[in-house]
Design a protein around this motif. Sequence first.
Motif, mmCIF file in Angstrom:
data_model
loop_
_atom_site.group_PDB
_atom_site.id
_atom_site.type_symbol
_atom_site.label_atom_id
_atom_site.label_comp_id
_atom_site.label_asym_id
_atom_site.label_seq_id
_atom_site.Cartn_x
_atom_site.Cartn_y
_atom_site.Cartn_z
ATOM 1 N N LEU A 282 41.443 39.657 43.325
ATOM 2 C CA LEU A 282 41.487 40.598 44.449
ATOM 3 C C LEU A 282 40.502 40.176 45.535
ATOM 4 C CD1 LEU A 282 42.371 43.291 45.767
ATOM 5 C CD2 LEU A 282 40.585 44.409 44.387
ATOM 6 N N VAL A 283 39.279 39.887 45.137
ATOM 7 C CA VAL A 283 38.241 39.501 46.094
ATOM 8 C C VAL A 283 38.612 38.185 46.780
ATOM 9 C CG1 VAL A 283 35.828 38.768 46.237
ATOM 10 C CG2 VAL A 283 36.418 40.816 44.958
ATOM 11 N N GLN A 284 39.119 37.227 46.019
ATOM 12 C CA GLN A 284 39.533 35.940 46.596
ATOM 13 C C GLN A 284 40.682 36.107 47.588
ATOM 14 O OE1 GLN A 284 40.299 33.925 42.910
ATOM 15 N NE2 GLN A 284 38.369 32.782 42.980
ATOM 16 N N ALA B 109 41.997 49.361 37.731
ATOM 17 C CA ALA B 109 41.801 48.059 37.088
ATOM 18 C C ALA B 109 42.681 47.932 35.845
ATOM 19 C CB ALA B 109 40.332 47.858 36.723
ATOM 20 N N ILE B 110 42.758 48.992 35.058
ATOM 21 C CA ILE B 110 43.623 48.978 33.865
ATOM 22 C C ILE B 110 45.080 48.810 34.280
ATOM 23 C CG2 ILE B 110 44.515 50.402 31.970
ATOM 24 C CD1 ILE B 110 41.586 51.552 31.793
ATOM 25 N N GLY B 111 45.487 49.536 35.333
ATOM 26 C CA GLY B 111 46.853 49.388 35.845
ATOM 27 C C GLY B 111 47.113 47.983 36.346
ATOM 28 N N ALA B 112 46.130 47.386 37.023
ATOM 29 C CA ALA B 112 46.281 46.018 37.532
ATOM 30 C C ALA B 112 46.422 45.026 36.386
ATOM 31 C CB ALA B 112 45.095 45.654 38.422
ATOM 32 N N VAL B 113 45.679 45.252 35.299
ATOM 33 C CA VAL B 113 45.796 44.367 34.127
ATOM 34 C C VAL B 113 47.212 44.456 33.564
ATOM 35 C CG1 VAL B 113 45.028 44.024 31.741
ATOM 36 C CG2 VAL B 113 43.335 44.393 33.547
ATOM 37 N N ARG B 114 47.748 45.675 33.475
ATOM 38 C CA ARG B 114 49.104 45.848 32.935
ATOM 39 C C ARG B 114 50.157 45.214 33.841
ATOM 40 N NH1 ARG B 114 47.785 51.905 31.426
ATOM 41 N NH2 ARG B 114 46.909 51.545 29.363
ATOM 42 N N ARG B 115 49.986 45.383 35.167
ATOM 43 C CA ARG B 115 50.959 44.829 36.128
ATOM 44 C C ARG B 115 50.697 43.356 36.435
ATOM 45 N NH1 ARG B 115 49.395 49.508 38.477
ATOM 46 N NH2 ARG B 115 48.052 48.412 39.936
ATOM 47 N N ARG B 116 49.501 42.900 36.092
ATOM 48 C CA ARG B 116 49.021 41.544 36.398
ATOM 49 C C ARG B 116 48.791 41.326 37.894
ATOM 50 N NH1 ARG B 116 52.715 39.241 31.916
ATOM 51 N NH2 ARG B 116 51.230 39.260 30.213
ATOM 52 N N THR B 117 48.648 42.411 38.606
ATOM 53 C CA THR B 117 48.320 42.340 40.032
ATOM 54 C C THR B 117 47.827 43.715 40.493
ATOM 55 O OG1 THR B 117 49.082 41.660 42.215
ATOM 56 C CG2 THR B 117 50.629 42.952 40.891
ATOM 57 N N TRP B 118 47.171 43.708 41.645
ATOM 58 C CA TRP B 118 46.691 44.952 42.247
ATOM 59 C C TRP B 118 47.783 45.547 43.122
ATOM 60 C CZ3 TRP B 118 42.125 47.210 41.072
ATOM 61 C CH2 TRP B 118 41.214 46.444 40.357
ATOM 62 N N ARG B 119 47.731 46.847 43.288
ATOM 63 C CA ARG B 119 48.663 47.501 44.207
ATOM 64 C C ARG B 119 48.362 47.042 45.636
ATOM 65 N NH1 ARG B 119 48.823 53.153 44.491
ATOM 66 N NH2 ARG B 119 46.642 53.369 43.929
ATOM 67 N N GLU B 120 49.387 47.039 46.472
ATOM 68 C CA GLU B 120 49.238 46.586 47.855
ATOM 69 C C GLU B 120 48.185 47.381 48.614
ATOM 70 O OE1 GLU B 120 52.834 46.195 50.065
ATOM 71 O OE2 GLU B 120 53.609 44.639 48.734
ATOM 72 N N VAL C 297 39.991 42.549 33.385
ATOM 73 C CA VAL C 297 39.590 43.258 34.602
ATOM 74 C C VAL C 297 38.802 42.320 35.508
ATOM 75 C CG1 VAL C 297 38.154 45.136 35.509
ATOM 76 C CG2 VAL C 297 39.618 45.538 33.518
ATOM 77 N N THR C 298 37.911 41.549 34.913
ATOM 78 C CA THR C 298 37.101 40.613 35.698
ATOM 79 C C THR C 298 37.996 39.606 36.417
ATOM 80 O OG1 THR C 298 35.270 40.847 34.152
ATOM 81 C CG2 THR C 298 35.230 38.923 35.589
ATOM 82 N N ARG C 299 38.946 39.041 35.690
ATOM 83 C CA ARG C 299 39.849 38.051 36.279
ATOM 84 C C ARG C 299 40.601 38.642 37.461
ATOM 85 N NH1 ARG C 299 44.804 37.844 35.109
ATOM 86 N NH2 ARG C 299 44.585 38.725 33.025
ATOM 87 N N LEU C 300 41.107 39.873 37.310
ATOM 88 C CA LEU C 300 41.877 40.486 38.387
ATOM 89 C C LEU C 300 40.988 40.901 39.562
ATOM 90 C CD1 LEU C 300 44.549 42.307 36.312
ATOM 91 C CD2 LEU C 300 44.955 40.637 38.090
ATOM 92 N N LEU C 301 39.785 41.347 39.286
ATOM 93 C CA LEU C 301 38.861 41.650 40.390
ATOM 94 C C LEU C 301 38.520 40.381 41.167
ATOM 95 C CD1 LEU C 301 36.381 44.343 39.015
ATOM 96 C CD2 LEU C 301 37.794 44.517 41.068
ATOM 97 N N LEU C 302 38.322 39.291 40.437
ATOM 98 C CA LEU C 302 38.071 38.006 41.095
ATOM 99 C C LEU C 302 39.252 37.622 41.985
ATOM 100 C CD1 LEU C 302 36.464 36.013 38.145
ATOM 101 C CD2 LEU C 302 35.331 36.654 40.284
#
Length: 172
Positions: free
Chosen positions: A76-78, A36-47, A69-74
């Motif tokens: 990801l789920v969407q 999640a921390i990495g996704a926040v830094r990259r502004r996206t999740w890994r493939e 983290v919440t925004r990126l998890l949302l």
Amino acid sequence: MVLVLGPRGAGKSAVARKILGGQPVVLRGDRLDTEAIGAVRRRTWREEFLLAPTLLIDGPTFLQRRPGVTRLLLQLVQARAEGQMKTAVCQGEDESLLLLADAVEPHERATVHLRFPQRRGRLRFAKRRCVELGLPPAAALDLVIDEPWTYLKVTRALMRVARESSGDATQG
């Protein structure tokens, strides 16, 4: 998306894995936090997480304190829901997973709420574990489990009984 709710030790992860089938990619604990921390830094999740056929997000916590983290998890789920990929989210120590529930339309999600069995269900579980451990089912009748009752406490108590009975057999 499947939301799996229930108390600690009720088998949420096991139920989620059963629902998802196969070998899901799992985001849990430290890995969830690190990714999640990495996704926040990259502004996206890994493939790996965006495109996994099945994904289990196990125990997200403290999301109300972590808006990035919440925004990126949302997201990801969407994205996974839009791609019709199977995703399960198991409740953690707080109500954080409820923040993720609204990311998916109600007709695209299901909620499973687990609880521990009561009276006869507890005895039925203990008898089944007795058989699995090679004990007579009657051994379940003498079992005393402190509250809060959990599957793990029953299993550990029965394993002690099995060890003690095998120790008695070798001494006799």
